[in-house]
Design a protein around this motif. Structure first.
Motif, PDB file in Angstrom:
ATOM      1  N   SER A 248     -19.720  11.669   4.803  1.00 32.64           N
ATOM      2  CA  SER A 248     -20.443  11.416   3.449  1.00 32.64           C
ATOM      3  C   SER A 248     -21.811   9.866   3.117  1.00 32.64           C
ATOM      4  CB  SER A 248     -20.855  12.077   2.232  1.00 32.64           C
ATOM      5  OG  SER A 248     -20.383  13.167   2.640  1.00 32.64           O
ATOM      6  N   LEU A 249     -20.867   9.338   3.211  1.00 27.15           N
ATOM      7  CA  LEU A 249     -21.281   7.960   2.665  1.00 27.15           C
ATOM      8  C   LEU A 249     -22.250   7.655   4.271  1.00 27.15           C
ATOM      9  CD1 LEU A 249     -18.394   5.973   0.270  1.00 27.15           C
ATOM     10  CD2 LEU A 249     -21.114   6.505   0.498  1.00 27.15           C
ATOM     11  N   ILE A 250     -21.105   7.630   5.506  1.00 25.72           N
ATOM     12  CA  ILE A 250     -22.000   6.874   6.620  1.00 25.72           C
ATOM     13  C   ILE A 250     -23.353   7.758   7.236  1.00 25.72           C
ATOM     14  CG2 ILE A 250     -20.904   7.092   9.366  1.00 25.72           C
ATOM     15  CD1 ILE A 250     -18.077   6.947   8.700  1.00 25.72           C
ATOM     16  N   ILE A 251     -22.962   9.419   6.607  1.00 29.51           N
ATOM     17  CA  ILE A 251     -24.351  10.164   7.104  1.00 29.51           C
ATOM     18  C   ILE A 251     -25.702   9.157   6.126  1.00 29.51           C
ATOM     19  CG2 ILE A 251     -25.594  12.175   6.624  1.00 29.51           C
ATOM     20  CD1 ILE A 251     -22.711  13.559   7.788  1.00 29.51           C
ATOM     21  N   LEU A 252     -25.111   9.117   4.499  1.00 24.03           N
ATOM     22  CA  LEU A 252     -26.175   8.335   3.721  1.00 24.03           C
ATOM     23  C   LEU A 252     -26.304   6.955   4.426  1.00 24.03           C
ATOM     24  CD1 LEU A 252     -27.548   8.961   1.373  1.00 24.03           C
ATOM     25  CD2 LEU A 252     -25.510   7.691   0.152  1.00 24.03           C
ATOM     26  N   GLY A 253     -25.579   6.735   4.954  1.00 19.64           N
ATOM     27  CA  GLY A 253     -26.081   5.185   5.360  1.00 19.64           C
ATOM     28  C   GLY A 253     -27.773   4.755   6.110  1.00 19.64           C
TER      29      GLY A 253
ATOM     30  N   ILE B 185     -30.447   5.751   5.244  1.00 20.84           N
ATOM     31  CA  ILE B 185     -31.615   4.845   4.826  1.00 20.84           C
ATOM     32  C   ILE B 185     -31.613   3.809   5.967  1.00 20.84           C
ATOM     33  CG2 ILE B 185     -30.376   2.948   3.290  1.00 20.84           C
ATOM     34  CD1 ILE B 185     -29.071   4.676   1.520  1.00 20.84           C
ATOM     35  N   VAL B 186     -31.000   3.306   6.427  1.00 12.23           N
ATOM     36  CA  VAL B 186     -31.419   2.864   7.511  1.00 12.23           C
ATOM     37  C   VAL B 186     -32.798   3.212   8.364  1.00 12.23           C
ATOM     38  CG1 VAL B 186     -31.093   1.547  10.122  1.00 12.23           C
ATOM     39  CG2 VAL B 186     -29.475   1.579   8.528  1.00 12.23           C
ATOM     40  N   VAL B 187     -33.272   4.391   8.608  1.00 10.40           N
ATOM     41  CA  VAL B 187     -33.842   5.411   9.646  1.00 10.40           C
ATOM     42  C   VAL B 187     -35.238   5.268   8.888  1.00 10.40           C
ATOM     43  CG1 VAL B 187     -34.252   7.729  10.521  1.00 10.40           C
ATOM     44  CG2 VAL B 187     -32.083   6.977  11.302  1.00 10.40           C
ATOM     45  N   THR B 188     -34.981   6.223   7.201  1.00  6.61           N
ATOM     46  CA  THR B 188     -36.086   5.625   7.008  1.00  6.61           C
ATOM     47  C   THR B 188     -36.492   4.713   6.294  1.00  6.61           C
ATOM     48  OG1 THR B 188     -34.503   5.602   4.601  1.00  6.61           O
ATOM     49  CG2 THR B 188     -35.570   8.329   5.724  1.00  6.61           C
TER      50      THR B 188
END
Lengths: 164, 164
Positions: B5-10, B13-16
């Protein structure tokens, strides 16, 4: 004798009228071969630029229209202005080559021959040549009521310049 | 699962953040390929020119600086403006070719690439291409407090034009 006098008088009139026409005051034209471009490094402006040599061809002073002055500015590769702002705005018309332009808080944009940019009043920005290609642009720089046309700030660091 | 989940969240964030940077409003650059030059013969200006086709590339409007507008004007051979005057003056910077310029009461002068002319307030004059060579110039035209930038007068007759 009278006829000879009349002929001489007629010739004198023609000659003097021709001289008067040739000497008549005419609206001056500033010719490129009569102007001298200035190397910024040899002037008081040297602290407002970095990265390489910059040359100015001052086309017309602020005193003509009172509201703006015009100049061609040529940047050798990597040369650029410092960060700066214009109290009465500036138009940039790129006439040769490829350069960079950046407004504070925005990414660097590439500018090329034919591009036109309006820098609004007070906007912090810089412009200059690209890394490998020189750039010349015409600048039409507004003058405020005190005759001031630029507020010069810090140099553009290599890190900032190389962000492109 | 928590690590995933943390990886996906990270990644989100980078993409947005990247998207936000790409969509960030940037100072607009007017590119030559996005502008359209105007044939004077197809506009309301057609009665202010004679002798041949004239094209306008409107670089920037009076509304930027409020005090002047800029345009490239290209005259085919023999094409010229009418006699006219500018209530806030005009600068001419010849960028291509050979042309003629005349102030009322003065002889015609030849103008060439690199020449710069200041037309003071209210001076009656005309400009255009030479007989055999087209001419392009940049005009920086002052605007008075009412936004007016030209007073158009009579056409330049063939007799007047051919006086050169």
């Amino acid at each position: 004798m009278k006829l000879l006098s009349l002929i001489i008088l007629g010739l004198l009139i023609v000659v003097t009228q021709t001289q008067a026409k040739e000497n008549k005051t005419m609206t001056p034209i500033s010719k490129i071969e009569d102007r001298k471009s200035i190397a910024v490094s040899e002037t008081e402006y040297k602290n407002y630029f970095s990265g390489g040599e910059v040359r100015l061809d001052m086309l017309y002073p602020q005193t003509d229209a009172k509201t703006h002055g015009g100049a061609y500015v040529t940047f050798e590769p990597k040369a650029r202005t410092n960060w700066h702002a214009h109290p009465a705005g500036q138009h940039i018309i790129v006439t040769s080559g490829v350069g960079y332009f950046q407004v504070w808080g925005e990414p660097i944009q590439v500018i090329k021959t034919g591009d036109v940019i309006w820098i609004p009043i007070g906007v912090k920005h810089w412009h200059g040549a690209s890394k490998d290609i020189a750039m010349t642009h015409l600048v039409i720089t507004g003058a405020d009521t005190d005759g001031k046309n630029a507020e010069w700030l810090e140099a553009v660091s290599d890190e900032q310049y190389n962000a492109k």
